[in-house]
Design a protein around this motif. Structure first.
Motif, PDB file in Angstrom:
ATOM      1  N   ALA A 151     -10.133   2.721   0.019  1.00 38.56           N
ATOM      2  CA  ALA A 151     -10.180   3.883   0.913  1.00 38.56           C
ATOM      3  C   ALA A 151      -9.297   4.990   0.340  1.00 38.56           C
ATOM      4  O   ALA A 151      -8.124   5.124   0.712  1.00 38.56           O
ATOM      5  CB  ALA A 151      -9.723   3.503   2.313  1.00 38.56           C
ATOM      6  N   PRO A 152      -9.828   5.799  -0.567  1.00 41.54           N
ATOM      7  CA  PRO A 152      -9.023   6.892  -1.123  1.00 41.54           C
ATOM      8  C   PRO A 152      -8.909   8.033  -0.121  1.00 41.54           C
ATOM      9  O   PRO A 152      -9.772   8.235   0.740  1.00 41.54           O
ATOM     10  CB  PRO A 152      -9.822   7.315  -2.352  1.00 41.54           C
ATOM     11  N   GLY A 153      -7.832   8.795  -0.244  1.00 40.17           N
ATOM     12  CA  GLY A 153      -7.680  10.006   0.555  1.00 40.17           C
ATOM     13  C   GLY A 153      -7.293   9.797   2.000  1.00 40.17           C
ATOM     14  O   GLY A 153      -7.336  10.748   2.789  1.00 40.17           O
ATOM     15  N   VAL A 154      -6.910   8.575   2.389  1.00 38.64           N
ATOM     16  CA  VAL A 154      -6.437   8.362   3.752  1.00 38.64           C
ATOM     17  C   VAL A 154      -4.910   8.397   3.746  1.00 38.64           C
ATOM     18  O   VAL A 154      -4.259   8.219   2.713  1.00 38.64           O
ATOM     19  CB  VAL A 154      -6.949   7.037   4.344  1.00 38.64           C
ATOM     20  N   GLN A 155      -4.343   8.618   4.888  1.00 35.63           N
ATOM     21  CA  GLN A 155      -2.893   8.760   4.988  1.00 35.63           C
ATOM     22  C   GLN A 155      -2.255   7.463   5.467  1.00 35.63           C
ATOM     23  O   GLN A 155      -2.714   6.864   6.448  1.00 35.63           O
ATOM     24  CB  GLN A 155      -2.545   9.895   5.940  1.00 35.63           C
ATOM     25  N   VAL A 156      -1.227   7.045   4.785  1.00 37.07           N
ATOM     26  CA  VAL A 156      -0.401   5.927   5.232  1.00 37.07           C
ATOM     27  C   VAL A 156       0.835   6.551   5.870  1.00 37.07           C
ATOM     28  O   VAL A 156       1.670   7.147   5.187  1.00 37.07           O
ATOM     29  CB  VAL A 156      -0.024   4.998   4.069  1.00 37.07           C
ATOM     30  N   ALA A 157       0.910   6.452   7.183  1.00 34.81           N
ATOM     31  CA  ALA A 157       1.888   7.230   7.940  1.00 34.81           C
ATOM     32  C   ALA A 157       2.824   6.335   8.741  1.00 34.81           C
ATOM     33  O   ALA A 157       2.458   5.217   9.122  1.00 34.81           O
ATOM     34  CB  ALA A 157       1.154   8.190   8.884  1.00 34.81           C
ATOM     35  N   PRO A 176       7.391  13.560   6.743  1.00 43.53           N
ATOM     36  CA  PRO A 176       7.455  13.675   5.269  1.00 43.53           C
ATOM     37  C   PRO A 176       7.241  12.362   4.546  1.00 43.53           C
ATOM     38  O   PRO A 176       6.878  12.354   3.354  1.00 43.53           O
ATOM     39  CB  PRO A 176       8.873  14.216   5.016  1.00 43.53           C
ATOM     40  N   ALA A 177       7.432  11.238   5.241  1.00 40.10           N
ATOM     41  CA  ALA A 177       7.251   9.938   4.601  1.00 40.10           C
ATOM     42  C   ALA A 177       5.785   9.563   4.440  1.00 40.10           C
ATOM     43  O   ALA A 177       5.463   8.569   3.775  1.00 40.10           O
ATOM     44  CB  ALA A 177       7.970   8.852   5.405  1.00 40.10           C
ATOM     45  N   THR A 178       4.879  10.318   5.027  1.00 42.44           N
ATOM     46  CA  THR A 178       3.445  10.024   4.916  1.00 42.44           C
ATOM     47  C   THR A 178       2.976  10.190   3.477  1.00 42.44           C
ATOM     48  O   THR A 178       3.322  11.167   2.802  1.00 42.44           O
ATOM     49  CB  THR A 178       2.635  10.944   5.845  1.00 42.44           C
ATOM     50  N   VAL A 179       2.164   9.230   3.007  1.00 44.73           N
ATOM     51  CA  VAL A 179       1.649   9.238   1.644  1.00 44.73           C
ATOM     52  C   VAL A 179       0.122   9.106   1.700  1.00 44.73           C
ATOM     53  O   VAL A 179      -0.407   8.336   2.505  1.00 44.73           O
ATOM     54  CB  VAL A 179       2.252   8.093   0.807  1.00 44.73           C
ATOM     55  N   THR A 180      -0.568   9.850   0.840  1.00 43.00           N
ATOM     56  CA  THR A 180      -2.025   9.784   0.769  1.00 43.00           C
ATOM     57  C   THR A 180      -2.448   8.814  -0.326  1.00 43.00           C
ATOM     58  O   THR A 180      -1.885   8.823  -1.426  1.00 43.00           O
ATOM     59  CB  THR A 180      -2.618  11.175   0.489  1.00 43.00           C
ATOM     60  N   THR A 181      -3.438   7.989  -0.042  1.00 39.76           N
ATOM     61  CA  THR A 181      -3.864   6.975  -1.012  1.00 39.76           C
ATOM     62  C   THR A 181      -4.600   7.619  -2.191  1.00 39.76           C
ATOM     63  O   THR A 181      -5.264   8.645  -2.053  1.00 39.76           O
ATOM     64  CB  THR A 181      -4.783   5.933  -0.351  1.00 39.76           C
ATOM     65  N   GLN A 224      -4.639   3.040  -3.081  1.00 38.63           N
ATOM     66  CA  GLN A 224      -3.254   2.594  -3.082  1.00 38.63           C
ATOM     67  C   GLN A 224      -2.286   3.740  -2.800  1.00 38.63           C
ATOM     68  O   GLN A 224      -2.574   4.910  -3.092  1.00 38.63           O
ATOM     69  CB  GLN A 224      -2.903   1.944  -4.420  1.00 38.63           C
ATOM     70  N   ALA A 225      -1.146   3.369  -2.235  1.00 40.98           N
ATOM     71  CA  ALA A 225      -0.068   4.327  -1.980  1.00 40.98           C
ATOM     72  C   ALA A 225       1.258   3.604  -2.157  1.00 40.98           C
ATOM     73  O   ALA A 225       1.401   2.445  -1.755  1.00 40.98           O
ATOM     74  CB  ALA A 225      -0.182   4.908  -0.570  1.00 40.98           C
ATOM     75  N   ALA A 226       2.217   4.281  -2.778  1.00 41.87           N
ATOM     76  CA  ALA A 226       3.553   3.712  -2.979  1.00 41.87           C
ATOM     77  C   ALA A 226       4.519   4.419  -2.045  1.00 41.87           C
ATOM     78  O   ALA A 226       4.627   5.652  -2.054  1.00 41.87           O
ATOM     79  CB  ALA A 226       3.995   3.861  -4.428  1.00 41.87           C
ATOM     80  N   LEU A 227       5.215   3.646  -1.229  1.00 40.41           N
ATOM     81  CA  LEU A 227       6.159   4.206  -0.264  1.00 40.41           C
ATOM     82  C   LEU A 227       7.558   3.703  -0.574  1.00 40.41           C
ATOM     83  O   LEU A 227       7.740   2.539  -0.957  1.00 40.41           O
ATOM     84  CB  LEU A 227       5.778   3.813   1.168  1.00 40.41           C
ATOM     85  N   ALA A 228       8.540   4.571  -0.411  1.00 42.00           N
ATOM     86  CA  ALA A 228       9.944   4.189  -0.581  1.00 42.00           C
ATOM     87  C   ALA A 228      10.736   4.860   0.526  1.00 42.00           C
ATOM     88  O   ALA A 228      10.383   5.946   1.000  1.00 42.00           O
ATOM     89  CB  ALA A 228      10.456   4.602  -1.958  1.00 42.00           C
ATOM     90  N   ILE A 249       4.161   1.157   9.410  1.00 39.86           N
ATOM     91  CA  ILE A 249       3.180   2.062   8.803  1.00 39.86           C
ATOM     92  C   ILE A 249       1.764   1.626   9.171  1.00 39.86           C
ATOM     93  O   ILE A 249       1.490   0.443   9.403  1.00 39.86           O
ATOM     94  CB  ILE A 249       3.325   2.111   7.266  1.00 39.86           C
ATOM     95  N   LYS A 250       0.871   2.603   9.206  1.00 38.89           N
ATOM     96  CA  LYS A 250      -0.558   2.381   9.410  1.00 38.89           C
ATOM     97  C   LYS A 250      -1.329   3.336   8.509  1.00 38.89           C
ATOM     98  O   LYS A 250      -0.829   4.397   8.153  1.00 38.89           O
ATOM     99  CB  LYS A 250      -0.964   2.658  10.862  1.00 38.89           C
TER     100      LYS A 250
END
Length: 555
Positions: free
Chosen positions: A233-239, A256-261, A266-270, A279-280
Motif C-alpha cells: 500500500a504505497p502512499g498511505v500515512q502511518v500516523a 510531524p511524526a506521520t510518515v508516508t509509505t 514501507q515506512a521507517a519511524l523513529a 500507530i495506524k
C-alpha cells in the motif's frame, strides 16, 4: 438477484446479506440437536472501525450468549453460532463478542432482527449509524475475509479477529499494518481458516532507532467468503494514534511524526521521546488498519512503564441479557414435501458439503436464500439453477453463481413452484450437481394481484413470507389470476381448523379443502385440483380463521 458480493454498492434491500449473509433457516433445514452446554470462553480480537474513529480495538475473553437491541425492542436473541442451524454446538461469535466489547467501554450498538435468518442486520455501533442515502452500511470480516454467514451464526475459533467496518461496501480497500517479520492482525487464506503468519502487535525499539513497518492493502473486490489479493500500500500515512478514556482511537495525520509509505508500502519511524507509541495506517478511500504498539526505551535503556491496560485480554462481566427459550418447532417453510433432495452430507472431490438448504420465511425482501457448509478446503466455483415445472416448456435457468462464499439470495419468479439445483466445482476433481429442493414462491397477500373482500385484518408475522399475513374470517373471498397448474394457498396455521372452497374460473366447480388447526402456527400449503389454463381463482372462507400468507400455482 445476484449474490451479495455483486450488489455491495446497491440499496439496502439488496445489500441485506452483505452484513449477515444469513441464508438458511432452522425451520427449513430441520432443527438440529444442539448441545446447549456452554463452551469454554476464549480470547478473541475485536476491532470496530467507525466513520472517523476506531470505536474499539483489543482482545477480550468471550463466549456466545444472548443479545438484545433497541431496534428489536430489547427482545433477547440467541447468538452462539447455532443460529440458523449453522453449527451443532454453541461458542463465541462476532456479534456476541462485539456486544461484550461495546459494553466494556460504555457504548451500545443496534440492529434489527430477521427471524427467518436468525440474525441481525447491524445498523449502528457507538455513535455511528448507517447512512442509507449513501449505502454506508456496516460489514463483518473475520480474519480479513467478508463472512458468508451472519455474526450470530459464525462460530469463532480461539484467536480469531473480528472486524466490523462502517461503509464496508463502497469499494474501500482494507489496510493492514505489519511490523518486522510478522503480520499485525490475524489474516486467513480461506474463510474459517487459520491465520497464515505469526501475529505480533507490540514492538520495542531504542530511542531514535527506526522501526520499519509495512502497510498492506486488500483490494475491495466484494467477494464474500473469498480471500482477495494482498498488495503493498504505497502512499498511505502511518500516523500516531491518540486514545480517549473510553478507548476510542483517532489517527493524527497532522502530527510531524506521520510518515508516508514508499512504493513497497514501507515506512521507517523513529521517536525522540521514550514511552509507549501507537500507530495506524490510514488514507482517504481506505479502511483504517490495525494498531501497532511500540515501546521506545529510555536513553539509559530503561523499559517503558506498564503497557496500556487495553493491551491485555479484557475480561467482561457476563451479559445481562437472559437466555431466550428454544425456538418452537413448526416455524414454517415453503419447501414442498416429498421432493427428492440432496443428502444431508455429500462429497465433491476432497470437499465435504453439509447443510444444503433454503429459507423463505421471515424474509422481508421476498428473496429465497440458499446456504451450505464446506469442509476440506474452499469451493472453486458454484452455480445455482432454477426451473418452473408448470411452464409450458420447463427449462433450467441460471439463478446465481459464485466462488468461495457459502450462501446467496435468489430473486425467483413469484406465484410459482420453483425447483432448485446446485453445481459445485472443487479445487481438484469433477463438478457435482445436486438437487436443493422445490419451493413455493408465493404472490404476497399485500400485492394488487391478490384481491380480498369481506372480513379481514392485516397483521405482522415475523415468520411469514415477507413478514405479513391477512387474517380472514367466514365469508371473506380471495381472487387472483393464476396460470395453469394447481391453485395453491399458503397460510400460517391457526389453532383451530378452517374450511375453504376453491374455484378456478367463473364456471369451475367448487372444491372444499380443510386447513388443519395447529398450535405452533407453522406454514401450511393447501393445494386444489389442477386447472388447465390461466383463469381467475376464487378462494372463499367457509368456516374458521384463515391466516393468508400468499397464493401460487404448483404442479
Amino acid at each position: 438477484m445476484a449474490q451479495a458480493p455483486s450488489i455491495l454498492a446497491l440499496p439496502r434491500a439488496t445489500a441485506l446479506l452483505a452484513t449477515f449473509a444469513a441464508l438458511g433457516v432452522v425451520g427449513l433445514l430441520g432443527a438440529p440437536t444442539v448441545d446447549r452446554a456452554a463452551a469454554a470462553p476464549s480470547d478473541q480480537g475485536v476491532r470496530i472501525e467507525g466513520r472517523a474513529t476506531t470505536l474499539y480495538e483489543g482482545v477480550l475473553r468471550t463466549d456466545g450468549h444472548a443479545v438484545a437491541t433497541p431496534a428489536d425492542r430489547h427482545v433477547p436473541r440467541r447468538c452462539d453460532g447455532t443460529n440458523n442451524g449453522a453449527g451443532a454446538a454453541p461458542g463465541p461469535t462476532p456479534t456476541a463478542a462485539s456486544d461484550d466489547a461495546m459494553r466494556s467501554v460504555g457504548m451500545g450498538w443496534d440492529g434489527y432482527w430477521t427471524p427467518g435468518l436468525e440474525d441481525f442486520f447491524v445498523q449502528q455501533f457507538g455513535p455511528d449509524r448507517e447512512d442509507t442515502n449513501t449505502y454506508a452500511h456496516w460489514g463483518l470480516l473475520v480474519n480479513g475475509i467478508l463472512t458468508s454467514v451472519g455474526g450470530c451464526q459464525y462460530r469463532l475459533n480461539p484467536g480469531d479477529q473480528t472486524l466490523w467496518v462502517y461503509d464496508a461496501f463502497n469499494r474501500r480497500d482494507l489496510l493492514r499494518l505489519d511490523g518486522p517479520g510478522s503480520i499485525g492482525e490475524p489474516t486467513a487464506d480461506a474463510e474459517r481458516g487459520p491465520s497464515h503468519g505469526p501475529v505480533q502487535r507490540m514492538f520495542t525499539v531504542a530511542l531514535g532507532q527506526p522501526l520499519t513497518v509495512t502497510a498492506v492493502r486488500t483490494p475491495a473486490t466484494g467477494e464474500i467468503g473469498a480471500v482477495g489479493a494482498r498488495l503493498p500500500a504505497p502512499g498511505v500515512q502511518v500516523a500516531p494514534v491518540v486514545t480517549a478514556p473510553n478507548g476510542v482511537q483517532a489517527t493524527v495525520e497532522s502530527d510531524p511524526a506521520t510518515v508516508t509509505t514508499n512504493a513497497a508500502g514501507q515506512a521507517a519511524l523513529a521517536w525522540a521521546t521514550p514511552g509507549w507509541k501507537r500507530i495506524k495506517a490510514t488514507a482517504p478511500g481506505y479502511v483504517r488498519s490495525n494498531r501497532l504498539d511500540v515501546c521506545v526505551l529510555h536513553a539509559d535503556g530503561r523499559d517503558c512503564n506498564a503497557p496500556p491496560p487495553d493491551l491485555g485480554p479484557r475480561v467482561v462481566p457476563p451479559s445481562p441479557v437472559p437466555t431466550p427459550p428454544e425456538r418452537p418447532v413448526g416455524s414454517g417453510s415453503l419447501l414442498i414435501k416429498g421432493v427428492k433432495r440432496a443428502p444431508a452430507s455429500f462429497s465433491v472431490g476432497d470437499l465435504r458439503i453439509t447443510g444444503l438448504g433454503v429459507t423463505t420465511d421471515g424474509n422481508p425482501s421476498g428473496l429465497v436464500g440458499v446456504r451450505w457448509n464446506a469442509t476440506g478446503g474452499a469451493i472453486k466455483a458454484w452455480r445455482i439453477d432454477y426451473r418452473v415445472p408448470t411452464d409450458r416448456k420447463p427449462r433450467w435457468r441460471r439463478a446465481d453463481r459464485g466462488k468461495a462464499q457459502l450462501s446467496t439470495l435468489l430473486d425467483l419468479p413469484t406465484g410459482r413452484r420453483v425447483d432448485l439445483r446446485i453445481r459445485i466445482t472443487p479445487p481438484r476433481g469433477k463438478s457435482v450437481t445436486r438437487t436443493i429442493g422445490s419451493v413455493v414462491v408465493p404472490i404476497d397477500d399485500r400485492v394488487r394481484q391478490v384481491r380480498i373482500s369481506g372480513s379481514r385484518k392485516r397483521e405482522t408475522d415475523p415468520l411469514a413470507w415477507r413478514r405479513t399475513i391477512t387474517e380472514l374470517r367466514r365469508g371473506a373471498t380471495i381472487r387472483a389470476k393464476l396460470p395453469a397448474g394447481r391453485p395453491t394457498v399458503v397460510v400460517r396455521s391457526h389453532a383451530k381448523r378452517a374450511v375453504i372452497r376453491v374455484r378456478a374460473g367463473a364456471k369451475g366447480r367448487w372444491q372444499r379443502l380443510t386447513i388443519r388447526g395447529r398450535e405452533d402456527g407453522r406454514t401450511a400449503i393447501v393445494r386444489a385440483k389442477k386447472q388447465r389454463r390461466t383463469s381467475t381463482v376464487q378462494i372463499r372462507v367457509v368456516s374458521g380463521t384463515v391466516r393468508l400468507d400468499g397464493v401460487a400455482v404448483t404442479r
